[in-house]
Design an enzyme around this catalytic site. Structure first.
Site, short mmCIF file in Angstrom:
data_model
loop_
_atom_site.label_atom_id
_atom_site.label_comp_id
_atom_site.label_asym_id
_atom_site.label_seq_id
_atom_site.Cartn_x
_atom_site.Cartn_y
_atom_site.Cartn_z
N ARG A 181 -3.26 22.21 -13.01
CA ARG A 181 -2.34 21.46 -13.53
C ARG A 181 -2.52 21.02 -14.83
NH1 ARG A 181 0.68 16.26 -10.42
NH2 ARG A 181 1.86 15.74 -12.08
N ARG B 161 0.71 -1.27 0.10
CA ARG B 161 0.06 -0.05 -0.09
C ARG B 161 0.82 1.27 -0.06
NH1 ARG B 161 -2.69 -2.85 3.83
NH2 ARG B 161 -4.66 -4.27 2.73
N LYS C 185 7.22 23.57 -12.80
CA LYS C 185 6.28 22.46 -12.49
C LYS C 185 5.93 22.21 -11.13
CE LYS C 185 4.79 17.93 -13.70
NZ LYS C 185 5.22 16.74 -14.49
N HIS D 186 -0.45 18.60 -25.94
CA HIS D 186 -0.53 17.18 -25.96
C HIS D 186 -1.83 16.48 -26.39
CE1 HIS D 186 2.66 17.81 -23.11
NE2 HIS D 186 2.89 16.58 -23.01
N LYS E 99 3.09 11.74 -10.49
CA LYS E 99 2.17 10.65 -11.41
C LYS E 99 2.88 9.53 -11.69
CE LYS E 99 -1.06 13.88 -13.65
NZ LYS E 99 -1.47 14.35 -15.23
N GLU F 76 9.30 19.86 -23.99
CA GLU F 76 8.93 20.02 -22.68
C GLU F 76 8.88 21.35 -21.98
OE1 GLU F 76 6.01 18.17 -21.67
OE2 GLU F 76 6.23 16.25 -22.76
N HIS G 23 7.66 11.11 -27.95
CA HIS G 23 6.40 12.14 -27.27
C HIS G 23 6.75 13.49 -27.50
CE1 HIS G 23 3.61 13.34 -24.25
NE2 HIS G 23 4.52 13.82 -23.63
N ASN H 291 -0.67 20.11 -20.19
CA ASN H 291 -0.93 19.25 -21.22
C ASN H 291 -0.99 20.20 -22.51
OD1 ASN H 291 -1.10 17.18 -19.73
ND2 ASN H 291 -3.33 17.53 -19.06
N HIS I 35 -0.97 13.63 -28.34
CA HIS I 35 -1.13 12.19 -28.21
C HIS I 35 -1.98 11.67 -29.46
CE1 HIS I 35 -1.21 12.74 -23.46
NE2 HIS I 35 -0.09 12.46 -23.87
N GLU J 17 -4.61 17.33 -10.44
CA GLU J 17 -5.23 18.10 -11.58
C GLU J 17 -6.56 18.12 -11.69
OE1 GLU J 17 -2.98 16.43 -14.97
OE2 GLU J 17 -4.81 16.76 -16.29
N1 LIG Z 1 4.75 10.85 -14.77
C1 LIG Z 1 4.47 11.84 -15.58
O1 LIG Z 1 4.10 12.83 -15.26
C2 LIG Z 1 5.06 11.96 -16.82
C3 LIG Z 1 5.32 13.01 -17.60
C4 LIG Z 1 5.67 13.04 -19.13
C5 LIG Z 1 6.16 11.89 -19.53
N2 LIG Z 1 5.77 10.67 -19.00
C6 LIG Z 1 6.10 9.41 -19.38
O2 LIG Z 1 7.45 9.27 -19.52
C7 LIG Z 1 7.88 8.32 -20.43
C8 LIG Z 1 9.00 9.01 -21.53
O3 LIG Z 1 10.12 9.01 -20.79
P1 LIG Z 1 11.53 9.41 -21.68
O4 LIG Z 1 11.36 10.26 -22.65
O5 LIG Z 1 12.41 9.62 -20.55
O6 LIG Z 1 11.78 8.05 -22.33
P2 LIG Z 1 12.69 6.44 -21.77
O7 LIG Z 1 12.31 6.43 -20.39
O8 LIG Z 1 12.04 5.37 -22.73
O9 LIG Z 1 14.10 7.08 -22.07
C9 LIG Z 1 14.40 7.04 -23.46
C10 LIG Z 1 15.62 6.59 -23.94
O10 LIG Z 1 16.68 6.65 -23.18
C11 LIG Z 1 17.41 5.87 -22.53
N3 LIG Z 1 18.13 6.45 -21.35
C12 LIG Z 1 17.63 7.06 -20.37
N4 LIG Z 1 18.62 7.67 -19.84
C13 LIG Z 1 19.83 7.66 -20.45
C14 LIG Z 1 20.97 8.49 -20.35
N5 LIG Z 1 21.39 9.31 -19.47
N6 LIG Z 1 22.06 8.05 -21.32
C15 LIG Z 1 21.78 7.27 -22.29
N7 LIG Z 1 20.25 6.73 -22.60
C16 LIG Z 1 19.38 6.95 -21.56
C17 LIG Z 1 16.44 4.85 -22.05
O11 LIG Z 1 16.91 3.81 -21.57
C18 LIG Z 1 15.54 5.03 -23.26
O12 LIG Z 1 16.09 3.96 -24.13
C19 LIG Z 1 6.54 7.99 -21.45
O13 LIG Z 1 6.14 6.69 -20.67
C20 LIG Z 1 5.60 9.13 -20.70
O14 LIG Z 1 4.23 8.56 -20.62
C21 LIG Z 1 5.29 10.69 -17.54
ZN LIG Z 2 4.52 15.35 -22.13
#
Ligand SMILES: NC(=O)c1ccc[n+]([C@@H]2O[C@H](COP(=O)([O-])OP(=O)(O)OC[C@H]3O[C@@H](n4cnc5c(N)ncnc54)[C@H](O)[C@@H]3O)[C@@H](O)[C@H]2O)c1
Ligand SMILES: [Zn+2]
Length: 356
Positions: A241, A121, A227, A248, A143, A185, A265, A245, A252, A237
């Protein structure tokens, strides 16, 4: 020793620091002070663990540390991977006082955070984001979640971390395309709530692309401050908040129509922000400034060719759900966003229909 900056996300008893600096994984920051129990589980993936796990572990010395490795990629942001993490926590008899540490990009952060939210939990959680996108966006705000085959992030929870530790040195190994996607972003924050930061980005985009450490540190710090302010005002949100988006709804839809993973993304959001600015009807000089900044970051200013009906379906506006009023985040000028269901429907049709 390098100096570091600390920003606090103000959420009452759930407040936490975002610590930003260089060399923080290499011994310049004592992470152990945020690990309250005796043991700690570091979740990372096939790409990031070989690069940074050894650098992180000595900082958690004195604790019983185990690592959990998951496969790399958005395709693995699933309930199955979450199950794998839970199985490993259970098999290692992790207790209620364990701490889960996410070392990686947004995918690792989202899944590990969700596992931390669910295990017993809810156990303590630390974010160590290693992509620009994760450092400026996904690691802050609580999130967490995984995807379902019917859509992204359909399963999840709010679970705030105890600490977000951003070592900007980790960006050295990030692929150029991922860096640019993260910049989308960063541009978003300027466009929605800080005209001064937007202007700073116009003057410093090349330095950011050249990975100038001071420029990157400033961009990350300002993004996190913005942020943190928005999240502090509206953690779950219910209202404000939602401005995060911006771009987005279109973004999306682009991701969905192209098949997730085709466009990153941030790339989809970049084109989506330009479309949202056009839908906003702000002065054309401001639309041009946004388009130019997106282009300067090497990001797309136009969506890929998508038929009008596909746009509508992807945005949840097809005939079946016509009654449902879609809300858009629009700008009343550069640096000022608001959400509304009262948008120019004719202009929307022009924007998506013209590209049929
Ligand atoms: N929780 C939230 O508020 C929120 C907000 C925006 C996005 N997201 C989520 O985040 C995800 C996207 O995140 P992302 O863009 O970081 O993608 P990701 O986590 O897939 O990373 C992108 C690539 O870079 C690699 N990588 C990571 N750090 C590295 C480094 N220092 N050197 C070399 N390679 C590295 C990863 O292994 C991956 O192959 C999506 O799933 C999205 O839904 C969440
Ligand atoms: Zn985003």
């Amino acid at each position: 020793m390098s100096a570091h900056e600390t920003i606090t996300v103000e959420l009452g008893e759930r407040s936490y620091p975002i610590v930003i600096g260089r060399g923080l994984l290499g011994g310049n920051f004592d992470i152990a002070q945020y690990v309250h129990g005796t043991d700690c589980h570091v979740v990372s993936n096939d790409t990031v663990a070989p690069l940074y796990l050894d650098r992180l572990l000595p900082n958690i010395a004195g604790r019983d540390v185990a690592s959990i490795n998951i496969a790399d990629g958005e395709a693995y942001k699933t309930v199955d991977t979450m199950q794998q993490i839970l199985d490993e926590l259970i098999s290692k008899s992790a207790g209620r006082d364990t701490t889960v540490v996410a070392l990686g990009g947004g995918v690792v952060g989202d899944i590990a955070g969700f596992a931390a939210a669910c295990y017993m939990r809810g156990v303590a959680f630390i974010q160590v984001p290693t992509t620009l996108l994760a450092q400026v966006d996904s690691s802050v705000g609580g999130k967490t979640g995984v995807n379902h085959e019917k859509g992204k992030n359909l399963i999840g929870a709010f679970h705030q971390p105890q600490l977000v530790l951003i070592d900007t040195d980790t960006l050295d190994t990030l692929h150029e395309r991922e860096l640019r996607a993260g910049l989308a972003e960063v541009i978003k924050y300027g466009a929605i709530c800080d005209p001064g930061f937007f202007a700073w980005l116009e003057n410093n985009m090349q330095a950011l692309l050249d990975r100038d450490p001071a420029a990157l540190a400033h961009a990350i710090q300002r993004s996190c401050e913005l942020k943190a302010e928005v999240v502090a005002e509206d953690e779950r949100e219910a209202g404000r908040r939602a401005i995060l988006n911006f771009g987005h709804t279109f973004g999306h839809a682009i991701e969905r129509c192209q098949g997730f993973g085709e466009w990153l993304h941030g790339e989809a959001v970049a084109a989506g922000m330009v479309m949202a600015a056009e839908l906003s009807g702000i002065v054309s000089a401001d639309i041009a400034r946004l388009r130019d900044l997106v282009a300067a970051a090497g990001l797309p200013v136009e969506p890929p060719p998508i038929a009008g009906d596909d746009w509508l379906a992807a945005m949840g506006m097809d005939k079946k759900v016509q009654q449902k009023k879609l809300r858009f985040v629009l700008l009343d000028s550069l640096g000022h966003a608001f959400t509304t269901a009262d948008y120019d429907r004719k202009k929307l049709n022009e924007l998506i229909g013209a590209r049929e």
